[in-house]
Design an enzyme around this catalytic site. Sequence first.
Site, mmCIF file in Angstrom:
data_model
loop_
_atom_site.group_PDB
_atom_site.id
_atom_site.type_symbol
_atom_site.label_atom_id
_atom_site.label_comp_id
_atom_site.label_asym_id
_atom_site.label_seq_id
_atom_site.Cartn_x
_atom_site.Cartn_y
_atom_site.Cartn_z
ATOM 1 N N HIS A 157 1.089 -1.502 0.073
ATOM 2 C CA HIS A 157 0.088 0.105 0.080
ATOM 3 C C HIS A 157 0.786 0.711 -0.127
ATOM 4 C CE1 HIS A 157 -4.180 -2.156 0.562
ATOM 5 N NE2 HIS A 157 -3.437 -2.500 0.796
ATOM 6 N N ASP A 365 3.399 9.169 -1.981
ATOM 7 C CA ASP A 365 2.547 8.919 -0.934
ATOM 8 C C ASP A 365 1.895 7.062 -2.350
ATOM 9 O OD1 ASP A 365 0.977 8.451 0.351
ATOM 10 O OD2 ASP A 365 -0.515 10.682 0.247
#
Length: 464
Positions: A157, A365
Amino acid sequence: MSRLIVVSNRVNPPSGEGEESVGGLAMALAAALKQSSGIWFGWSGQTTPEFTGHLRIETVGGVTAATVDLEDQDLDEYYNGYANKTLWPLFHYRTDLAAFDRAYDAGYRRVNARFAETLRPLIRPDDLIWVHDYHLIPLARELRALGVKNRIGFFLHVPWPAHQVMINLPRHRQLVEAVFDYDLVGFHTPEYQQAFEDYVLNEADGLVAAPGRLKAFGRTVEVGAFPIGIDADDFARLVKSPRAHRMRDLMTACTVFRHLIVGVDRLDYSKGLEERFLGFERFLTDNPDLRREVLMLQIAPVSREAVEAYQEIRGRLDALSGRINGEFSDVDWAPFRYVNKNYRRDELAGIYGAARVGLVTPLRDGMNLVAKEFVAAQNPDDPGVLVLSRFAGAAGQMPDALLVNPHSAEEVADALRRALAMEKPERIRRWRALFESVQREDVTAWRNAFVAALAGDAALQAAV
């Protein structure tokens, strides 16, 4: 039909009550687990004086959750240590903040072995096992050592770092070798997949056995990009909820400003909060005519308070926000609100819906779902503008946002001015393109694509 076993550091199935406070990822995984009568396994969040491997099994919101307690030493070395002081900063390109401690490494391997030993009795021969995130990279290796031959998939993730960043990690080769005990490894973007492939080719003497298949360490693994999304329709529904309406009314009731700029991030050095504050400060400096027109609201719930780097950034942000308000405020107006508090998803939907600009500027991110939530919360007839870092994984899917380099205060300030001046037809055109992407590549499509690939179901893969 095979059962699905989801493994993550923490278990967070929706309870069925107050689901507006549960994230879209938990909802999507819970739906898949209900369909397959599956199990969600992970740490309970509790500690025990001595690890016993005792499993607590309960049904929450129709999902079977199996959790285990860890020792305080496990929490310190595995979670606060290797996961959050070593891998998290490294994978976000902050090698200056990474702590390389053998005790952390040992704790990480110990907890993954304990997870495997505790999970093993629950596994049936035809189960599919889906492991999540950087906390559990070695889990498949530990399960294989216990004789598990099931299909096991892993999804990361966070970004996978470039080869030259990854080799800063002691025992990096052993960590990557453990990845090859999975059958399928998923990344958010082709860029992260390519970074992993570069490491395998350059550092592990690996080769591309076929498109999307890598061979190294005597094994072959399938790799792919599976961009995660949100439940866009559900989030749009939340915008119409009573809590969202109350929050939107609260934000628009103040007549001192005309336009709201909003940022929502966990308090973390990867989110670019210091750089964002400086960008807003530059905007106020460069645009004195707009100062009383805007209010910037930054919501940043505190996290990982046991880690020094997070304590330090909180202090710097407190000082910076105070400086901005001290410099630009008047007796009846202040340009900046900085809040260290959690809000429910329906409340955030109302805040996003009231905003003219969504300011999402991480330095690095994995994906960034706030950007997608902001888009889903907008009024189609009068939408706000998304200003997005080009270093967020979402940037590749969202070219109609105003993409910026978050390191440049001038670029952020210019984008804010452009967003506030943007005429409605352009705002609507950009929003429509963004919302179509958010709807098409939603969290259900992500889940279905990964599970289908893990199951080897070509027909299902083609359908999704």
